[in-house]
Design an enzyme around this catalytic site. Structure first.
Site: not given
Ligand code: HEM
Length: 339
Positions: A25, A185, A215, A260, A311-312
């Protein structure tokens, strides 16, 4: 048995996410609108991408929204942001597809929107709900393949206070709506200790209008199933067990790399942040036709730490996926030549 894979526009435009043989990450944001060349083609030239799956995916979204209204929410203070998001998406579509999508402002300040792909012509007055057949965010989400989340910025924090999300990868928009960016998060392993999410939070809070960023994120999905939301876990969750019992040919057809492309855009009128999530899926048997992708994906899957694989949701089959890719024959545009 041999499966011939036709030259596929989904392969050419696929946003292959791995820049090295190891994945961790990171706050991996970059300016949007830059074309990225890949081993099979390119992606990234536009913020909103309507591809060969456009009508099919919009029909799927409509069916999901009809069956489950919790995939759409606009908290009352987000109504101006929903209008702002709609107009911004229309502008992006018109720039990306000028021959098929048009947005005009008339002398009386009202607007006319035309989407020739769907045969839509709509006149509206910005901010006047009665001039549209639906709530504005919902209206435009019937015409883009992207999922959309709108974040309100207040008290130095971001809150996911509106959205239309029908293609969530193992999360629930209905559960998350109203939550802060940091709370959302919370379940992600590693990122708190490594500061990835706090850096992302600070970055997003400083976003300026007209400077979109993007991203990528990735996981794997069994079957070509866009809606792997928590709500429908009983339908797709058991596939993670079942995939262990299928033969190699079926494995290569069913297991997809899911990517994505996420855009972050500061909306100019309301000041809200628009988060777009566009999901692309490629089955391993098509991925393997591109040799560089085949080898790199195998390395990444084999090396991925267990907590991230868990987690994935891929921990039960990622080793087999890596082995499958290493054993696949990428030659002659043939996905799997094994019996
Ligand atoms: C630079 C911006 C962001 C970064 C670096 C980031 C990073 C991450 C990472 C590393 C994960 C885990 C993904 C995986 O392993 O598949 C994640 C999950 C997620 N992100 Fe973000 N994210 C960003 C922006 C956002 C934004 C703006 C939203 C909007 C609400 C969002 C919503 C989510 C959701 C809903 C999950 C799944 C969480 C769960 O397991 O319930 N992210 N994100």
């Amino acid at each position: 048995m041999s499966i011939t894979v036709p030259d596929s526009p989904l392969v050419e435009g696929f946003p292959f996410p791995f820049v090295e043989d190891r994945y961790r990450y990171s706050t991996n944001v970059e300016a949007a609108n830059q074309v990225v060349s890949t081993a099979a083609g390119s992606w990234g030239g536009r913020v909103v991408d309507a591809d060969a799956e456009y009508e099919h995916e919009l029909a799927e979204r409509a069916a999901i929204l009809a069956a489950d209204p919790t995939r759409h929410a606009v908290l009352s203070h987000m109504r101006p942001a929903a209008w702002d998001a709609m107009l911004t998406l229309m502008r992006e579509l018109a720039v990306a597809y000028p021959d098929r999508m048009r947005l005009h402002q008339k002398v009386d300040q009202s607007w006319r929107w035309e989407n020739d792909i769907l045969g839509v012509t709509q006149e509206f007055v910005y901010g006047e709900d009665t001039t549209l057949p639906e709530e504005p965010l919902r209206y435009i989400c019937d015409q883009v393949q992207e999922d959309v989340v709108l974040l309100d910025q207040r008290s130095d924090q971001l809150f996911a206070d509106a959205g239309v999300v029908t293609f969530a990868a193992d999360w629930s928009f209905g559960f998350d709506v109203g939550m802060s960016f940091l709370e959302i998060h919370g379940p992600v392993p590693r990122v708190r200790k490594e500061g990835v999410i706090t850096r992302a939070h600070e970055f997003i809070k400083r976003l300026q209008p007209h400077q979109p960023y993007r991203r990528t994120n990735w996981t794997m999905t069994i079957g070509r199933r866009l809606d792997v939301s928590t709500e429908r876990y009983p339908e797709w969750g058991p596939d993670r067990e079942r995939i262990g019992h299928v033969d190699d040919v079926t494995f290569g057809q069913l297991v997809h790399l899911r990517v994505e492309v996420q855009h972050l855009i500061r909306l100019p009128d309301s000041g809200a942040v628009m988060f777009l999530i566009r999901t692309y899926m490629l089955p391993l048997n098509q991925l393997a036709t591109v040799d560089a992708w085949r080898r790199r994906t195998a390395e990444v899957l084999a090396e991925l730490p267990d907590d991230m694989a868990d987690y994935k949701g891929i921990i039960k089959y990622r080793t087999r996926a890596a082995e499958w890719l290493l054993g696949a024959d990428p030659s002659a545009n043939t996905a799997d030549t094994r019996s």
